[in-house]
Design an enzyme around this catalytic site. Structure first.
Site, PDB file in Angstrom:
ATOM      1  N   HIS A  92      -2.184  38.968 -76.477  1.00 17.21           N
ATOM      2  CA  HIS A  92      -1.906  37.658 -77.015  1.00 17.21           C
ATOM      3  C   HIS A  92      -1.782  36.658 -75.875  1.00 17.21           C
ATOM      4  O   HIS A  92      -1.639  37.032 -74.713  1.00 17.21           O
ATOM      5  CB  HIS A  92      -0.621  37.660 -77.836  1.00 17.21           C
ATOM      6  CG  HIS A  92      -0.633  38.611 -78.992  1.00 17.21           C
ATOM      7  ND1 HIS A  92      -1.649  38.622 -79.919  1.00 17.21           N
ATOM      8  CD2 HIS A  92       0.222  39.587 -79.355  1.00 17.21           C
ATOM      9  CE1 HIS A  92      -1.407  39.553 -80.828  1.00 17.21           C
ATOM     10  NE2 HIS A  92      -0.270  40.154 -80.499  1.00 17.21           N
ATOM     11  N   THR A  93      -1.827  35.389 -76.228  1.00 21.59           N
ATOM     12  CA  THR A  93      -1.661  34.340 -75.224  1.00 21.59           C
ATOM     13  C   THR A  93      -0.290  34.474 -74.569  1.00 21.59           C
ATOM     14  O   THR A  93       0.730  34.481 -75.252  1.00 21.59           O
ATOM     15  CB  THR A  93      -1.775  32.948 -75.878  1.00 21.59           C
ATOM     16  OG1 THR A  93      -3.031  32.855 -76.543  1.00 21.59           O
ATOM     17  CG2 THR A  93      -1.668  31.847 -74.828  1.00 21.59           C
ATOM     18  N   GLN A  94      -0.277  34.583 -73.247  1.00 19.86           N
ATOM     19  CA  GLN A  94       0.967  34.764 -72.523  1.00 19.86           C
ATOM     20  C   GLN A  94       1.599  33.449 -72.097  1.00 19.86           C
ATOM     21  O   GLN A  94       2.795  33.382 -71.852  1.00 19.86           O
ATOM     22  CB  GLN A  94       0.718  35.637 -71.279  1.00 19.86           C
ATOM     23  CG  GLN A  94       0.197  37.024 -71.606  1.00 19.86           C
ATOM     24  CD  GLN A  94       1.180  37.822 -72.443  1.00 19.86           C
ATOM     25  OE1 GLN A  94       2.330  37.984 -72.071  1.00 19.86           O
ATOM     26  NE2 GLN A  94       0.735  38.289 -73.593  1.00 19.86           N
ATOM     27  N   GLN A  95       0.794  32.423 -71.977  1.00 18.20           N
ATOM     28  CA  GLN A  95       1.314  31.119 -71.586  1.00 18.20           C
ATOM     29  C   GLN A  95       0.314  30.052 -71.987  1.00 18.20           C
ATOM     30  O   GLN A  95      -0.873  30.323 -72.117  1.00 18.20           O
ATOM     31  CB  GLN A  95       1.554  31.064 -70.074  1.00 18.20           C
ATOM     32  CG  GLN A  95       0.288  31.233 -69.247  1.00 18.20           C
ATOM     33  CD  GLN A  95       0.569  31.211 -67.757  1.00 18.20           C
ATOM     34  OE1 GLN A  95       1.719  31.179 -67.343  1.00 18.20           O
ATOM     35  NE2 GLN A  95      -0.470  31.244 -66.958  1.00 18.20           N
ATOM     36  N   TRP A 121       2.124  28.192 -79.089  1.00 10.42           N
ATOM     37  CA  TRP A 121       2.871  27.555 -78.002  1.00 10.42           C
ATOM     38  C   TRP A 121       2.914  26.041 -78.197  1.00 10.42           C
ATOM     39  O   TRP A 121       2.323  25.274 -77.435  1.00 10.42           O
ATOM     40  CB  TRP A 121       2.233  27.923 -76.666  1.00 10.42           C
ATOM     41  CG  TRP A 121       2.370  29.368 -76.332  1.00 10.42           C
ATOM     42  CD1 TRP A 121       1.621  30.385 -76.820  1.00 10.42           C
ATOM     43  CD2 TRP A 121       3.333  29.969 -75.465  1.00 10.42           C
ATOM     44  NE1 TRP A 121       2.044  31.581 -76.305  1.00 10.42           N
ATOM     45  CE2 TRP A 121       3.096  31.363 -75.470  1.00 10.42           C
ATOM     46  CE3 TRP A 121       4.380  29.451 -74.684  1.00 10.42           C
ATOM     47  CZ2 TRP A 121       3.857  32.242 -74.719  1.00 10.42           C
ATOM     48  CZ3 TRP A 121       5.127  30.337 -73.927  1.00 10.42           C
ATOM     49  CH2 TRP A 121       4.870  31.717 -73.960  1.00 10.42           C
TER      50      TRP A 121
END
Length: 262
Positions: free
Chosen positions: A33-36, A141
């Site tokens: 998954h998108t970490q940042q 995010w």
């Protein structure tokens, strides 16, 4: 090991055989998954007034420290009655924008004529969506502000973040706006009673002052922005506003620093 520079860091094929990279295949690897956030938008600011809500966000999307995209609209109208302001990752913002488009189409076909999700309903829906994605360890995010009117046609303003945390206030801001813009807005709307006395013209003036402060103080902002006024008459959204008479042209008149000594 192969000591030729072009092959540093891997065993020699003529001794150990060709390197098997099959385990790197996306079919065999773990789900990632998108970490940042990568490309991000900065502050969204909003304030209530007696007849509605004013909300604004600049049009910049930054790639780290690079002002990469200068025409990214981060305010989105929903059903002609509400506005969602997006801070944070732009790709997740685009996902949510597509999701809201599908939702508005479904609402238009399935709901009774003249009835649609108001701002309070929309905020609750988005907060549940954010919490659901967070619970899957795959968060969106973003920090969101939802502005509009509630069931009683009173001004409504609330926020939610990537954890699904929700809160409401007469004035709200995301990003650096929560530090730089909130003190300005709280001078005029410290509580609901004060916000109920605020005129539309004054609310717009306060928001523009906040955008001016953010332009000068937040390195991830710019002087072109979008602003929306939500009232019972609908949404008045302007997406290419520019701070008048705001530029760094005065910098060449500052003397006494660096090579400028006279």
């Amino acid at each position: 090991m192969d000591h030729r520079p072009q092959a540093w860091g891997r065993p020699r094929d003529d001794v150990y055989g060709a390197y098997d990279a099959s385990y790197m295949s996306t079919n065999n690897g773990p789900t990632q998954h998108t970490q940042q956030p990568i490309v991000t938008g900065t502050s969204v600011v909003a304030i209530k007034f007696k007849d509605g809500v004013v909300i604004a966000a600049d049009n910049l999307a930054s790639y780290g420290s690079l002002a990469r995209f200068t025409d990214v609209k981060r305010l989105r109208k929903f059903a002609g009655t509400s506005v969602v302001g997006f801070g944070g990752d732009v790709s997740d913002m685009q996902y949510l924008d597509r999701h809201l488009t599908e939702l508005s189409i479904d609402e238009a076909y399935k709901s009774d004529p003249g009835h649609s999700l108001n701002a309070r309903n929309l905020h609750k829906y988005l907060s549940k969506l954010m919490y659901h994605r967070r619970s899957k360890f795959d968060p969106l995010w973003n920090s969101l502000l939802v502005a509009g009117l509630d069931d009683d046609q009173k001004p409504f303003l609330a926020a939610t973040d990537l954890l699904g945390t929700t809160f409401t206030s007469p004035s709200l801001a995301t990003g650096f706006g929560s530090v730089l813009a909130q003190p300005i807005m709280r001078r005029y709307a410290p509580d609901e009673e004060s916000a109920a006395q605020l005129t539309q013209e004054k609310a717009v003036e306060v928001i523009k002052e906040c955008m001016k402060v953010l332009f000068y103080r937040d390195a991830r902002s710019m002087d072109k922005y979008s602003i929306a006024v939500i009232t019972k008459d609908g949404v008045d959204l302007k997406e290419d506003e520019k701070l008048e008479n705001q530029s760094w042209a005065f910098a060449d008149r500052i003397k006494g620093y660096g090579t400028q000594t006279v």
